[in-house]
Enzyme design. Structure first.
Site, mmCIF file in Angstrom:
data_model
loop_
_atom_site.group_PDB
_atom_site.id
_atom_site.type_symbol
_atom_site.label_atom_id
_atom_site.label_comp_id
_atom_site.label_asym_id
_atom_site.label_seq_id
_atom_site.Cartn_x
_atom_site.Cartn_y
_atom_site.Cartn_z
ATOM 1 N N PHE A 111 85.879 78.208 31.169
ATOM 2 C CA PHE A 111 84.865 79.353 31.058
ATOM 3 C C PHE A 111 83.511 79.124 31.240
ATOM 4 O O PHE A 111 82.724 79.891 31.555
ATOM 5 C CB PHE A 111 85.045 80.425 29.806
ATOM 6 C CG PHE A 111 84.195 79.839 28.825
ATOM 7 C CD1 PHE A 111 84.736 79.000 27.912
ATOM 8 C CD2 PHE A 111 82.919 80.428 28.559
ATOM 9 C CE1 PHE A 111 83.991 78.528 26.813
ATOM 10 C CE2 PHE A 111 82.099 80.097 27.582
ATOM 11 C CZ PHE A 111 82.721 79.094 26.707
ATOM 12 N N LYS A 112 83.354 77.745 30.874
ATOM 13 C CA LYS A 112 81.930 77.093 31.156
ATOM 14 C C LYS A 112 81.368 77.455 32.550
ATOM 15 O O LYS A 112 80.125 77.318 32.741
ATOM 16 C CB LYS A 112 81.776 75.658 30.793
ATOM 17 C CG LYS A 112 82.384 75.311 29.509
ATOM 18 C CD LYS A 112 81.794 75.214 28.274
ATOM 19 C CE LYS A 112 82.305 74.806 26.958
ATOM 20 N NZ LYS A 112 83.710 75.201 26.551
ATOM 21 N N ASP A 113 82.332 77.275 33.401
ATOM 22 C CA ASP A 113 81.785 77.626 34.787
ATOM 23 C C ASP A 113 80.861 78.917 35.045
ATOM 24 O O ASP A 113 80.230 79.361 35.909
ATOM 25 C CB ASP A 113 82.944 77.564 36.027
ATOM 26 C CG ASP A 113 83.405 76.323 36.086
ATOM 27 O OD1 ASP A 113 82.582 75.283 35.956
ATOM 28 O OD2 ASP A 113 84.834 76.069 36.201
ATOM 29 N N MET A 116 77.555 78.073 34.050
ATOM 30 C CA MET A 116 77.135 76.771 34.541
ATOM 31 C C MET A 116 77.018 77.080 36.081
ATOM 32 O O MET A 116 76.016 76.487 36.567
ATOM 33 C CB MET A 116 77.910 75.726 34.268
ATOM 34 C CG MET A 116 77.349 74.417 33.772
ATOM 35 S SD MET A 116 76.344 74.276 32.368
ATOM 36 C CE MET A 116 77.484 73.613 31.434
#
Ligand SMILES: *Cc1c(COP(=O)(O)O)cnc(C)c1O
Length: 467
Positions: A111-113, A116
């Protein structure tokens, strides 16, 4: 829109200022001076927008016009174009009540994408306009680092040094970082835990001369822009399930408290969120806090869900600030005592108000495997982090059965193949764009958890790329 520090001893900044600074100079975290609140009509007007446009609208509430929505919209359309699903963050119904919000269709499968990928072009835009460059330093338990590297690789005005705890990330996680050979990217394998890495990054930021010399910047979840970019998917999924005319609940696999803080922010902005379930593995400090106001640090235990192997959840300070009535002196004092005594003294009234919104849930590795198996039996393959989220939704649903529960599905099952194989016997295949990951050459440097050596490395890396 101005941002203030939770510890009250740093100058306020605008959005671009907090984007580049990450952590405030007094060691606090930036928070908006006031929260934007939307009316029901305003929430309804967002229904049906394509995800990037919805995200641009929400983000523009926090940028104060710089950049404005017209600049953000094409930027975010491009940022999310690399995702492997046309809906960007699809909602998959698991049973009558529980839904998985799949946040793992970006380039690094976690989920960081979601935040980011947008941070890369935001940095480019702001740095180009200002004629500046920065060195991004970050600590990762696995997924932040790869997402940051993927978002910032080959960007002209940015150098990147990412610290990961040696041997504590999955092989897929490590390879997603160490196989990016772009000259502006460097990886450090630190002999220590994730909390050690995080402390080292904090110390670098507290070293004022070093910070100024290197133009240090952070893309850890302490960076406000990341929180702001995580709000839109809570909005999108709530709207899809009937908000603002129906309440929803979220279950969020939680480590550093960034993702669930974004859900809390959506609620603060007026989205009708009945309950937030904080799902953790046996590193259960937040669950202990919510059940008995016991926020005592213990040592970090490795688990099948390494992105949640955390004791000190940095973003909790933002919630603490709110729980303490936005009193920066009380927040600074509480954080100082937490550091010194290993136990956070939260006043009873503040703790009680937290328990009205948040509920904690912790699951050990055996329970995690059992939940992956249960979900697989229903036809859904989940990674260990997501499985702890669905287990939380099953164990502590809101009492009103009409309230749906959305589980943040934070990683693709192929990112944690060992746990998935143990639970189900199935090999979760990597999406084709990552199929050769195990064959790519790696590059990283091993260092002890020593500030002096790490600062020297950062200086060399930055100067080499400037020269
Ligand atoms: C980072 C991460 C988490 C924890 O998110 P926080 O914002 O740190 O609470 C959970 N699951 C996965 C897969 C992650 O990468």
């Amino acid at each position: 829109m101005r941002y203030i520090s939770t510890r009250g001893d740093a100058p306020s900044r605008d959005f671009e200022g907090v984007l580049l600074a990450g952590l405030a100079e007094d060691g606090g975290l930036f928070v908006p001076e006031s929260w934007p609140v939307l009316t029901s009509a305003e929430w309804r007007a967002l229904r049906g927008l394509p995800y990037p446009d919805l995200a641009a609208r929400i983000l523009s509430l926090f940028t104060g016009g710089q950049p404005d929505e017209a600049v953000l919209r094409p930027m975010l359309r491009q940022a999310y174009a690399s995702f492997g699903h046309p809906a960007i963050a699809p909602l998959v119904q698991l049973d009558t009540r529980v839904h998985a919000l799949e946040l793992f269709h970006g380039p690094t499968l976690a989920f960081k994408d979601m935040a980011m990928q947008a941070l890369g072009p935001l940095f480019d835009h702001v740095l180009t306009r200002r004629g500046e460059r920065v060195t991004v330093v970050g600590a990762t338990s696995g997924d932040t680092g790869s997402a940051a590297i993927e978002a910032l690789r080959d960007r002209a005005a940015v150098d990147v040094v990412i610290l990961h705890p040696e041997g504590r990330t999955s092989v897929v996680q490590r390879r997603q970082m160490t196989t990016v050979l772009s000259p502006n990217i460097a990886n450090l394998a630190i002999q220590g835990s994730f909390d050690d890495c995080q402390d080292l990054v904090k110390e670098m930021f507290s070293d004022a001369p070093f910070r100024a010399e290197m133009h240090l910047s952070a893309v850890n979840s302490i960076n406000w822009a990341r929180i702001a970019l995580q709000i839109p998917y809570y909005v999108a999924s709530a709207l899809a399930l009937g908000a603002p005319d129906r309440e929803v609940a979220f279950a969020v696999p939680t480590g550093n408290f960034g993702n669930v803080l974004a859900a809390w922010a959506a609620r603060r902005m007026g989205l009708p969120i009945a309950q937030l379930l904080i799902a953790s593995n046996r590193n259960d400090i937040l669950t202990r806090f919510l059940s008995s106001n016991d926020m005592t640090m213990r040592s970090v235990e490795p688990s099948f869900s390494p992105s949640m192997d955390i004791q000190v959840s940095s973003n909790f300070e933002r919630l603490l600030f709110e729980l303490l009535g936005r009193d920066p002196a009380a927040t600074a004092d509480t954080m100082r005592r937490f550091r010194a005594e290993g136990r956070m003294p939260v006043p009873d009234a503040a703790w009680r108000s937290a328990t009205q919104v948040f509920r904690g849930f912790a699951l050990d590795d055996a329970g995690t495997l059992a939940e992956i198996r249960r979900l697989h039996g229903q036809g859904y393959l989940a990674d260990p982090h997501t499985a702890i989220g669905t287990a939380a939704a099953m164990a502590s649903p809101p009492s009103d059965p009409a309230i749906p529960i959305v589980v943040a599905a934070t990683a693709h099952p192929a990112k944690f193949p060992d746990a998935v194989r143990q639970a189900t016997g199935i090999e979760a295949p990597l999406p084709s764009r990552l199929a050769d990951l195990y064959d790519r050459p790696e590059r990283f440097t091993r260092l002890p958890a020593d500030l002096g050596q790490i600062e020297a490395f950062v200086r060399r890396h930055t100067l080499r790329n400037v020269a």
